[in-house]
Design an enzyme around this catalytic site. Structure first.
Site, PDB file in Angstrom:
ATOM      1  N   ILE A 103      -4.266 -10.612  -5.583  1.00  0.00           N
ATOM      2  CA  ILE A 103      -3.786 -11.578  -7.003  1.00  0.00           C
ATOM      3  C   ILE A 103      -1.946 -10.148  -6.584  1.00  0.00           C
ATOM      4  CG2 ILE A 103      -3.513 -10.964 -10.017  1.00  0.00           C
ATOM      5  CD1 ILE A 103      -5.987 -12.174 -10.019  1.00  0.00           C
ATOM      6  N   ASP A 144       1.091  -1.186   0.155  1.00  0.00           N
ATOM      7  CA  ASP A 144      -0.184   0.389   0.407  1.00  0.00           C
ATOM      8  C   ASP A 144       0.713   1.799   0.242  1.00  0.00           C
ATOM      9  OD1 ASP A 144      -2.301  -2.001  -0.108  1.00  0.00           O
ATOM     10  OD2 ASP A 144      -2.652  -0.726   2.323  1.00  0.00           O
TER      11      ASP A 144
END
Ligand code: F6P
Length: 365
Positions: free
Chosen positions: A290, A143
């Site tokens: 993914i 992130d």
């Protein structure tokens, strides 16, 4: 007897973790007095019975820098200060096992620890440093939400995966004149969404930092349709929210998992667009984990390798209670306290947001 450095990976996995481990082990092998051991699934390997501790030598790490995941496993449940213990009535209660952890590490003759993890792991490290442990931190998160470092490894890989998915959605959106919504990771920071939107050329990018107005998005969508012909590609971060609304998610039933499980942002947006009269066909794609799997990009391998080598050199130099960082194109260090004090949100006034607006990307505001 050689001195032992214990390595562990904590929190969600991330491409590049193995490259860090390899960097640590290879650098340590250049010394004569250090050996590296790994604790399986963060501190679980030390606290479990029997313990799960593995030897990490050059043979164990050969070629692993190109492989996703982590060879020593990870967990984002609990931790030494919040260890879930089942009670006689079947319920679960958190216990503080940190004192026992310190004792077990002494029994294992662990001299120093390198903890690779996100802000949750760095917070645990800071608490353990206060209990006298010698810990070096290595930042990890796809992130990119740790402010002490310009980039974390795994982020570029995740952006590339999301960008590749975006490109595929563009051709099918154009063929069917559809609105395609791609949901990417980004719990509180919209870095992956922002980079994917700019890299792919999205019409709309929705991030947690800028709550969206559905009418504005509908206007943008409608402007792209002429006699029903046209198409729109939207990127939405999983943590994006409408103005006045909250994030979309559910409480997890997994024991020891404290985070809200984010889900539904793309589907909610689709329903909101329909509710304000959007006539176009809409399809949603949720990229999910993914983005966290597979081989790290070349950039992430290079960054992760530098982090690994530096982390071991910090052990050699006795630089404990600090985390390795990448700032202004330099590998450097900060205190663990600094490392967790500020979150790395997308600055809504930054040039990248301005540039995104400059190529016509709407943030729904
Ligand atoms: O923090 C990284 C992250 O990828 C978030 O973007 C996401 O919400 C979360 O991990 C999901 O973690 P998991 O499903 O592995 O618990």
């Amino acid at each position: 007897m050689k001195k032992k450095v214990l390595v562990l990976t904590g929190g969600g996995d991330c491409p590049g973790l193995n490259a860090v481990i390899r960097g640590i082990v290879k650098r340590a092998a250049q010394t004569t007095d250090w050996e590296v051991i790994g604790s399986k699934e963060a501190y679980n390997g030390v606290l479990s019975n029997p313990q799960e501790i593995v030897t990490l030598d050059n043979r164990a790490v050969a070629g692993i820098h190109v492989i996703g995941g982590t060879i020593i496993g990870t967990t984002n449940k609990g931790g030494p200060f919040n260890w879930a213990v089942q009670q006689p009535d079947g319920s679960w209660k958190n216990e503080d096992r940190s004192a026992e952890l310190v004792k077990r590490l002494q029994e294992l003759n662990v001299e120093a620890i390198i903890s690779i993890g996100g802000d949750g792991s760095q917070r645990i490290s800071q608490q353990l440093v206060e209990k006298g442990l010698k810990i070096v931190g290595v930042p990890k998160t796809i992130d990119n939400d740790l402010s002490a470092t310009d980039f974390t490894f795994g982020f570029q890989t995740a952006v590339q995966i999301a960008s590749d998915a975006f490109d595929k959605l563009v051709t099918t959106a154009a063929s069917h004149h559809r609105v395609m919504i791609l949901e990417v990771m980004g719990r509180e920071a919209g870095w992956i969404a922002l980079h994917t939107a700019m890299s792919g050329g999205a019409e709309v990018c929705l991030i947690p930092e800028i709550p969206y107005n559905i009418q504005k998005i509908a206007e943008k969508v409608n402007s792209r349709y002429n006699n029903g012909k046209g198409f729109v590609n939207i990127v939405i971060a999983e943590g994006a929210k409408p103005q006045g609304g909250g994030i979309s998610g559910m409480k997890s039933t997994e024991v020891g998992y404290e985070n809200l499980r984010l889900a539904g942002a793309a589907y909610r947006l689709s329903a909101e667009l329909k509710a304000v009269g959007c006539k176009a066909d809409i399809r949603e794609t949720v990229l999910g984990h993914i983005q966290r799997g597979g081989s790290p990009s070349a950039f992430d391998r290079v960054l992760a390798t530098q982090f690994g080598v530096k982390a071991f050199e910090m052990v050699l130099a006795g630089e404990f209670g600090r985390m390795v960082t990448y700032k202004n194109n330099n590998i450097s260090t900060v205190t663990l306290q600094e490392a967790v004090s500020n979150y790395n949100f997308v600055d809504v006034n930054s040039y990248i947001v301005k540039a995104a607006r400059g190529v016509g990307i709407s943030f729904g505001d």
